[in-house]
Each structure stands twice: as C-alpha cells, then as structure tokens.
Design a protein around this motif. Structure first.
Motif, PDB file in Angstrom:
ATOM      1  N   HIS A  52       6.083  97.261 137.387  1.00 33.98           N
ATOM      2  CA  HIS A  52       5.397  98.171 137.911  1.00 33.98           C
ATOM      3  C   HIS A  52       4.366  97.808 139.048  1.00 33.98           C
ATOM      4  CE1 HIS A  52       7.132 101.737 135.712  1.00 33.98           C
ATOM      5  NE2 HIS A  52       6.915 101.075 134.840  1.00 33.98           N
ATOM      6  N   HIS A  53       4.044  96.370 138.853  1.00 33.27           N
ATOM      7  CA  HIS A  53       3.194  95.798 139.821  1.00 33.27           C
ATOM      8  C   HIS A  53       1.890  96.138 139.972  1.00 33.27           C
ATOM      9  CE1 HIS A  53       6.804  93.809 141.024  1.00 33.27           C
ATOM     10  NE2 HIS A  53       7.399  94.879 141.501  1.00 33.27           N
ATOM     11  N   PRO A  54       1.071  96.319 138.582  1.00 34.56           N
ATOM     12  CA  PRO A  54      -0.209  96.977 138.870  1.00 34.56           C
ATOM     13  C   PRO A  54      -1.325  96.117 139.795  1.00 34.56           C
ATOM     14  CG  PRO A  54       0.229  95.968 136.607  1.00 34.56           C
ATOM     15  CD  PRO A  54       1.599  95.961 137.580  1.00 34.56           C
ATOM     16  N   ASP A  55      -2.243  96.330 140.172  1.00 34.87           N
ATOM     17  CA  ASP A  55      -3.291  95.886 140.659  1.00 34.87           C
ATOM     18  C   ASP A  55      -4.174  95.310 139.706  1.00 34.87           C
ATOM     19  OD1 ASP A  55      -2.740  96.359 143.747  1.00 34.87           O
ATOM     20  OD2 ASP A  55      -3.090  98.338 142.863  1.00 34.87           O
ATOM     21  N   VAL A  56      -4.622  96.126 138.435  1.00 29.03           N
ATOM     22  CA  VAL A  56      -5.448  95.689 137.434  1.00 29.03           C
ATOM     23  C   VAL A  56      -4.695  96.095 136.191  1.00 29.03           C
ATOM     24  CG1 VAL A  56      -7.638  96.571 136.549  1.00 29.03           C
ATOM     25  CG2 VAL A  56      -7.293  96.215 139.040  1.00 29.03           C
ATOM     26  N   ALA A  57      -4.790  95.094 135.427  1.00 28.09           N
ATOM     27  CA  ALA A  57      -4.360  95.282 134.111  1.00 28.09           C
ATOM     28  C   ALA A  57      -5.563  95.335 133.071  1.00 28.09           C
ATOM     29  CB  ALA A  57      -3.179  94.180 133.557  1.00 28.09           C
ATOM     30  N   LEU A  58      -5.914  96.443 132.290  1.00 26.44           N
ATOM     31  CA  LEU A  58      -6.953  96.712 131.080  1.00 26.44           C
ATOM     32  C   LEU A  58      -5.964  96.119 129.790  1.00 26.44           C
ATOM     33  CD1 LEU A  58      -8.481 100.110 132.395  1.00 26.44           C
ATOM     34  CD2 LEU A  58      -9.264  97.721 132.766  1.00 26.44           C
ATOM     35  N   VAL A  59      -6.539  95.142 129.108  1.00 27.37           N
ATOM     36  CA  VAL A  59      -5.674  94.586 128.071  1.00 27.37           C
ATOM     37  C   VAL A  59      -6.625  94.404 126.966  1.00 27.37           C
ATOM     38  CG1 VAL A  59      -4.271  92.843 127.400  1.00 27.37           C
ATOM     39  CG2 VAL A  59      -4.081  93.357 129.785  1.00 27.37           C
ATOM     40  N   ASP A  60      -6.401  95.018 125.898  1.00 27.37           N
ATOM     41  CA  ASP A  60      -6.990  94.830 124.791  1.00 27.37           C
ATOM     42  C   ASP A  60      -6.806  93.629 124.166  1.00 27.37           C
ATOM     43  OD1 ASP A  60      -8.491  95.404 122.238  1.00 27.37           O
ATOM     44  OD2 ASP A  60      -6.844  96.302 121.284  1.00 27.37           O
ATOM     45  N   ILE A  61      -7.932  92.989 123.682  1.00 27.78           N
ATOM     46  CA  ILE A  61      -7.922  91.654 123.007  1.00 27.78           C
ATOM     47  C   ILE A  61      -6.993  91.533 121.953  1.00 27.78           C
ATOM     48  CG2 ILE A  61      -9.085  89.928 121.925  1.00 27.78           C
ATOM     49  CD1 ILE A  61     -11.232  89.716 124.125  1.00 27.78           C
ATOM     50  N   ARG A  62      -7.207  92.394 120.981  1.00 32.13           N
ATOM     51  CA  ARG A  62      -6.566  92.504 119.444  1.00 32.13           C
ATOM     52  C   ARG A  62      -5.186  93.483 119.707  1.00 32.13           C
ATOM     53  NH1 ARG A  62      -9.697  89.588 115.890  1.00 32.13           N
ATOM     54  NH2 ARG A  62     -11.854  89.013 116.659  1.00 32.13           N
ATOM     55  N   MET A  63      -4.349  92.944 119.516  1.00 27.34           N
ATOM     56  CA  MET A  63      -3.111  93.799 119.169  1.00 27.34           C
ATOM     57  C   MET A  63      -2.078  92.899 118.583  1.00 27.34           C
ATOM     58  SD  MET A  63      -2.238  95.250 123.032  1.00 27.34           S
ATOM     59  CE  MET A  63      -2.505  93.794 124.076  1.00 27.34           C
ATOM     60  N   PRO A  64      -1.223  93.683 117.628  1.00 25.15           N
ATOM     61  CA  PRO A  64      -0.546  93.143 116.692  1.00 25.15           C
ATOM     62  C   PRO A  64       0.774  92.621 117.379  1.00 25.15           C
ATOM     63  CG  PRO A  64      -0.226  95.624 116.773  1.00 25.15           C
ATOM     64  CD  PRO A  64      -1.270  95.283 117.393  1.00 25.15           C
ATOM     65  N   GLY A  65       1.299  91.586 116.701  1.00 25.91           N
ATOM     66  CA  GLY A  65       2.274  90.788 117.549  1.00 25.91           C
ATOM     67  C   GLY A  65       1.843  90.049 118.600  1.00 25.91           C
ATOM     68  N   CYS A  66       2.019  90.267 119.846  1.00 26.47           N
ATOM     69  CA  CYS A  66       1.652  89.391 120.919  1.00 26.47           C
ATOM     70  C   CYS A  66       0.340  90.034 121.335  1.00 26.47           C
ATOM     71  CB  CYS A  66       2.666  89.476 122.038  1.00 26.47           C
ATOM     72  SG  CYS A  66       2.093  88.489 123.454  1.00 26.47           S
ATOM     73  N   ASP A  67      -0.990  89.269 121.053  1.00 26.48           N
ATOM     74  CA  ASP A  67      -2.016  89.981 121.487  1.00 26.48           C
ATOM     75  C   ASP A  67      -2.331  89.844 122.978  1.00 26.48           C
ATOM     76  OD1 ASP A  67      -2.896  87.532 121.858  1.00 26.48           O
ATOM     77  OD2 ASP A  67      -4.136  87.446 119.939  1.00 26.48           O
ATOM     78  N   GLY A  68      -3.469  90.460 123.265  1.00 29.68           N
ATOM     79  CA  GLY A  68      -3.877  90.417 124.713  1.00 29.68           C
ATOM     80  C   GLY A  68      -4.226  89.012 125.370  1.00 29.68           C
ATOM     81  N   LEU A  69      -4.599  87.951 124.406  1.00 28.23           N
ATOM     82  CA  LEU A  69      -4.971  86.973 124.804  1.00 28.23           C
ATOM     83  C   LEU A  69      -3.712  85.885 125.277  1.00 28.23           C
ATOM     84  CD1 LEU A  69      -7.819  85.890 121.929  1.00 28.23           C
ATOM     85  CD2 LEU A  69      -7.966  86.294 124.607  1.00 28.23           C
ATOM     86  N   SER A  70      -2.743  86.298 124.351  1.00 26.94           N
ATOM     87  CA  SER A  70      -1.227  85.574 124.581  1.00 26.94           C
ATOM     88  C   SER A  70      -0.852  86.232 125.881  1.00 26.94           C
ATOM     89  CB  SER A  70      -0.494  85.580 123.455  1.00 26.94           C
ATOM     90  OG  SER A  70      -0.956  85.302 122.334  1.00 26.94           O
ATOM     91  N   ALA A  71      -1.071  87.442 126.170  1.00 25.34           N
ATOM     92  CA  ALA A  71      -0.492  87.835 127.459  1.00 25.34           C
ATOM     93  C   ALA A  71      -1.290  87.438 128.831  1.00 25.34           C
ATOM     94  CB  ALA A  71      -0.629  89.372 127.275  1.00 25.34           C
ATOM     95  N   ILE A  72      -2.213  86.982 128.831  1.00 23.82           N
ATOM     96  CA  ILE A  72      -3.192  86.490 130.152  1.00 23.82           C
ATOM     97  C   ILE A  72      -2.100  85.744 130.965  1.00 23.82           C
ATOM     98  CG2 ILE A  72      -5.102  85.613 131.038  1.00 23.82           C
ATOM     99  CD1 ILE A  72      -6.434  86.280 128.562  1.00 23.82           C
ATOM    100  N   ARG A  73      -1.774  84.643 130.567  1.00 25.99           N
ATOM    101  CA  ARG A  73      -1.282  83.740 131.379  1.00 25.99           C
ATOM    102  C   ARG A  73       0.188  84.070 131.990  1.00 25.99           C
ATOM    103  NH1 ARG A  73      -2.765  77.584 128.890  1.00 25.99           N
ATOM    104  NH2 ARG A  73      -5.170  77.747 129.160  1.00 25.99           N
ATOM    105  N   PRO A  74       1.038  84.871 131.085  1.00 27.12           N
ATOM    106  CA  PRO A  74       2.248  85.386 131.422  1.00 27.12           C
ATOM    107  C   PRO A  74       2.038  86.421 132.576  1.00 27.12           C
ATOM    108  CG  PRO A  74       2.491  85.182 129.292  1.00 27.12           C
ATOM    109  CD  PRO A  74       0.959  84.921 129.603  1.00 27.12           C
ATOM    110  N   LEU A  75       0.945  87.388 132.470  1.00 23.41           N
ATOM    111  CA  LEU A  75       0.455  88.269 133.395  1.00 23.41           C
ATOM    112  C   LEU A  75       0.006  87.707 134.785  1.00 23.41           C
ATOM    113  CD1 LEU A  75      -1.744  90.728 131.188  1.00 23.41           C
ATOM    114  CD2 LEU A  75       0.560  91.368 132.613  1.00 23.41           C
ATOM    115  N   LEU A  76      -0.923  86.759 134.830  1.00 28.58           N
ATOM    116  CA  LEU A  76      -1.168  85.877 135.975  1.00 28.58           C
ATOM    117  C   LEU A  76      -0.167  85.183 136.558  1.00 28.58           C
ATOM    118  CD1 LEU A  76      -4.633  84.631 134.774  1.00 28.58           C
ATOM    119  CD2 LEU A  76      -4.077  86.671 136.074  1.00 28.58           C
TER     120      LEU A  76
END
Length: 226
Positions: A52-76
C-alpha cells in the motif's frame, strides 16, 4: 487550478484491535490523512506497507511474534520507505532507544490526545522527527548515561559547536531538546514553519548532527534550555 495535495497515507500496526480502531477513528476525521492499511504484527506490517506504500507507519513497539522493533529495518528497506513512528508507553525507554538507533523517525505515547496524534502524523510525513515531549527528557537522559544527566545538577558540557549558532538557532536547538515539532516551535516563537525548517537545517549543518535526535542530545549535553 492547483490540484489538491495528496492525502498522507498511514499504516497502523498494533496487536490490539481496540487501539487500531481508536487511532483509525481519530485519523479518519483529520483532513488530508488516510489510513490505508492495518496490521497486528511486524511481519504483516511490512507486507501491508509493501502493498500500500504508506507515507507514515505507526508501529507498536510490543507485538507478539514479530514485534515493532524487528519491523523497523524491513520497513525502511522498502522503496518507497515510510517514515516509521513507534507507539509506546511510559517505562519503555530502552526499546525507544533501540528504535531510534535502527532508524525510526520518533516515538509517540499511546495516550497522547487526538490532536497530538494528528500533528505527529503530519510532522512525520513532512520529515520532522516525532519525539513525544512526555518522555523525551527521560529517553535522552538514558542516551547520555555515563555522560551528563539532563537535570541532575551536574555541570553542562561545553561544546564549541554551540558557538557557531546564532541566538535564534540556539533557541530552536533548545526546543528540539524538548522534543518539539517544527509547528510547535513556530507557534512558540511566533515565526513561520518554513523559517523553523531553515533554522533546523542550519543547526544540523553547523553542528554536524545527522538528525534532530542527535541535535536534541547536543542541547541536553550543553545544558541549553528554552
């Protein structure tokens, strides 16, 4: 006739459906902002962002499985990459530090008011760092651990880079240390947002700071206060 600006596209990632629902309702009523995708974990957030190519991703730090911290670099790593703003709570400063080091544009407390949330999305989309004033001081103090606390009575550390700044640039730098956005600084100083952006650019260049967060650290190390 000038075409209307494209709405800011937002991805919302949080494992709590009620949080997503509340944030979506707030943003739905804001002019020029569209929530284009949602996710309940980091893996899904990356997949939705790629689709969906968002301009901004609001990401919770704590999530089960793959948390928000682990998602930062793949998002960037996506092209185009969204600006990543972490949703957090008090007492989560260590994870906030990791998020900032990994490239997140900032952090926002989950209990911020509706206007603060809307302003944060707009600030992130325009290239501002989003540093929630409620925890900025604590986070920066932790980043300075082993150096100068932000308020503990220890003398500030002189830095010759401050001497390169004009008086107004020092004022703006001190407000960056508070975690204020360009809009907040403009309102406090009664100047235009464009003028604030010019000052921030000059501050980063003159101090050799790679980001607003680094500039905020400099403000705290040197004891600058608004």
């Amino acid at each position: 006739m000038t075409e209307p600006a494209r709405p800011i596209r937002v991805l919302l990632a949080d494992d709590e459906a009620m949080i997503r629902h509340g944030v979506r309702l707030i943003l739905r009523h804001a002019d020029g902002i569209d929530v284009v995708a949602e996710a309940a974990d980091g893996h899904r957030a990356v997949a939705e962002a790629a689709a969906h190519h968002p301009d901004v991703a609001l990401v919770d730090i704590r999530m089960p499985g793959c948390d928000g911290l682990s998602a930062i670099r793949p998002l960037l790593a996506l092209d185009p990459a969204p600006r990543v703003v972490m949703l957090t709570t008090f007492g989560d400063e260590e994870n906030v530090l990791r998020a900032l080091r990994d490239g997140a544009s900032g952090f926002l407390l989950k209990d911020e008011g509706p206007q603060e949330l809307i302003s944060a999305v707009r600030a992130a989309a325009s290239g501002d760092a989003v540093l929630s004033p409620g925890v900025t001081g604590t986070v920066i103090a932790r980043m300075l651990r082993g150096g100068v606390p932000d308020s503990g009575g220890t003398a500030a550390v002189p830095d010759e880079r401050i001497a390169r700044l004009t008086g107004r640039e020092r004022e703006v730098l001190a407000m960056l240390g508070e975690g204020l956005s360009n809009q907040d600084i403009a309102e406090r100083l009664a100047i235009g947002v464009g003028t604030v952006k010019t000052h921030v650019g000059a501050i980063l260049e003159k101090t050799g700071s790679a980001s607003r967060v680094q500039a905020a650290l400099l403000a705290h190390r040197t004891g600058l206060r608004p």
